[in-house]
Design an enzyme around this catalytic site. Sequence first.
Site, mmCIF file in Angstrom:
data_model
loop_
_atom_site.group_PDB
_atom_site.id
_atom_site.type_symbol
_atom_site.label_atom_id
_atom_site.label_comp_id
_atom_site.label_asym_id
_atom_site.label_seq_id
_atom_site.Cartn_x
_atom_site.Cartn_y
_atom_site.Cartn_z
ATOM 1 N N LEU A 94 0.831 -1.194 0.000
ATOM 2 C CA LEU A 94 0.000 0.000 0.000
ATOM 3 C C LEU A 94 0.874 1.256 0.000
ATOM 4 C CD1 LEU A 94 -2.987 0.989 0.295
ATOM 5 C CD2 LEU A 94 -2.611 0.983 2.769
ATOM 6 N N SER B 47 3.685 -6.447 2.366
ATOM 7 C CA SER B 47 2.543 -5.799 2.994
ATOM 8 C C SER B 47 1.241 -6.177 2.286
ATOM 9 C CB SER B 47 2.780 -4.286 3.010
ATOM 10 O OG SER B 47 1.890 -3.633 3.884
ATOM 11 N N GLN B 48 0.463 -5.183 1.848
ATOM 12 C CA GLN B 48 -0.784 -5.475 1.138
ATOM 13 C C GLN B 48 -0.541 -6.406 -0.044
ATOM 14 O OE1 GLN B 48 -4.020 -2.379 0.242
ATOM 15 N NE2 GLN B 48 -3.009 -2.555 -1.755
#
Length: 290
Positions: free
Chosen positions: A33, A99-100
């Site tokens: 993100l 992460s995302q």
Amino acid sequence: MRTLQGSTLLLLLLLLAAGCVHAYKPVIIVHGLFDGPKEFTNLTGFITKVHPETEVMTISQYDYKASVTTMWQQVKAFRNDIEKIMLKYPDGVHLLCFSQGGLICRGVLSTMPHHNVHTFIALSSPLAGQYGETSYLKRIFPDSVKKEVHVICYNKVGQIMSICNYWNDPHYRSSYLRKNNFLPVLNGENPPSKMSAWRENFLRIKKLVLIGGPDDGVITPWQSSHFGFYNSTEDVVEMRNQKFYKDDLFGLKTLDSRGNISVCIHSGVKHTEWHSNFTVFRSCMEEWLT
């Protein structure tokens, strides 16, 4: 006789030469993100330093501000790019997802039949969801606290934002299961009709590497990077006690029983430092990127 011996010697030399050449599998990096390819310059350098001539590709789909786009839309776009890359490398590739991006890669692996991903590295990813007041949350919902985000996220409007697709409020479990159209579906908690096929697709990977740590500061709880998550009293329930693991809804328990899950914990690493920390790379990633 001399000709036969010469041919045999030549063959042996060729075989020995072939054995000395190790072709490392290509590495595909998927960003998280609010970031994109430029954030992974150091990580790319780490890979090529220890595994020379490795092809490293960072996909630039939905980077920076565009990364808040709905997760299923991102999964579709990343899957198209990854599939094109895989066609060029029939011997397999590695996925390294930050992460995302770790959740995007889970979506790609589940929905792509016949993929040839060997190792999937989830680098500080909210794999079991996110529930915390962080700087990232404030960039999207500046006037909200975590106890209020479910009101925004668990409806059709909220579900157009990526973070809402994996917002997992432990105090509104029924709303999460009914109205979150991404993570409960991916986990098999609200299974689609193709869940059996998705499970088999995911199980095509040979290794799952889970990396995270207590000083991350963004992934909340940090154990979500290892498939742990809060219960209704906000105590963390570790991976093997999660229902999706115990019921093997998407194949996690099967991977574990095969010995195909590696868990790596590092303290002292902030969220935006995971992909530029050489110690983390050497201890958690290097051996799996061959």
